[in-house]
Design a protein around this motif. Sequence first.
Motif, short mmCIF file in Angstrom:
data_model
loop_
_atom_site.label_atom_id
_atom_site.label_comp_id
_atom_site.label_asym_id
_atom_site.label_seq_id
_atom_site.Cartn_x
_atom_site.Cartn_y
_atom_site.Cartn_z
N GLU A 111 74.60 72.46 45.54
CA GLU A 111 73.76 73.64 45.76
C GLU A 111 73.36 73.77 47.22
O GLU A 111 73.36 74.87 47.80
N GLN A 113 75.03 72.64 49.80
CA GLN A 113 76.21 73.04 50.57
C GLN A 113 76.47 74.55 50.41
O GLN A 113 76.82 75.23 51.38
N GLU A 114 76.27 75.08 49.21
CA GLU A 114 76.46 76.51 48.99
C GLU A 114 75.45 77.32 49.81
O GLU A 114 75.80 78.35 50.40
N ARG A 115 74.21 76.86 49.84
CA ARG A 115 73.18 77.56 50.62
C ARG A 115 73.47 77.49 52.12
O ARG A 115 73.24 78.45 52.86
N VAL A 117 76.44 77.30 53.48
CA VAL A 117 77.54 78.23 53.73
C VAL A 117 77.00 79.66 53.80
O VAL A 117 77.38 80.45 54.68
N LEU A 118 76.11 79.99 52.88
CA LEU A 118 75.50 81.33 52.87
C LEU A 118 74.71 81.58 54.16
O LEU A 118 74.80 82.66 54.77
N MET A 119 73.95 80.58 54.60
CA MET A 119 73.19 80.72 55.85
C MET A 119 74.13 80.88 57.04
O MET A 119 73.87 81.69 57.95
N GLU A 121 77.07 82.21 57.00
CA GLU A 121 77.60 83.58 56.95
C GLU A 121 76.58 84.57 57.49
O GLU A 121 76.94 85.50 58.24
N ARG A 122 75.31 84.42 57.16
CA ARG A 122 74.26 85.33 57.65
C ARG A 122 74.09 85.20 59.16
O ARG A 122 73.87 86.20 59.87
N GLN A 125 76.80 87.10 60.68
CA GLN A 125 76.55 88.54 60.60
C GLN A 125 75.53 88.97 61.66
O GLN A 125 75.67 90.04 62.29
#
Length: 137
Positions: A111, A113-115, A117-119, A121-122, A125
């Motif tokens: 979980e 690691q997923e967060r 990766v999401l951070m 990506e943001r 952006q």
Amino acid sequence: MDFVPWFCVEMSMANDPLQSLRLQMLNDVLPVGLGAVARLRSARTKDLLNDLLSGQDGVANLRQDGEDDARQLRDLLDQLAPGLGNPVVEVDVEVQSQPADPSGQEDDIQELQERLVLMAERVAQLKAALPTAKTKP
């Protein structure tokens, strides 16, 4: 090497009847025979006959009397040829799979690691949305 009771060995050696017979002879018959010989040497023939006639209890007494001598003889046989007196027991090993992480930390790490990766990506952006700073020549 520690003494392994014959009933434990017999189950694992059931596929080889000759080896099972050999183990039974070394672990059952040898101590009783050596116990009987010890009684004969000490001129206790009457005790020997009483034990032989009294059934299982008498045989157990003979086995107990001969166990130390039998262990010494098995150790001596092992010195002549390893495995001769105290044979190596073949065993079947079965591996049971267990969860890699029984505490549940692996799920937490996934979980996290997923967060991350999401951070990431943001952040990418945001960097794309910001005007690029021009450098002076």
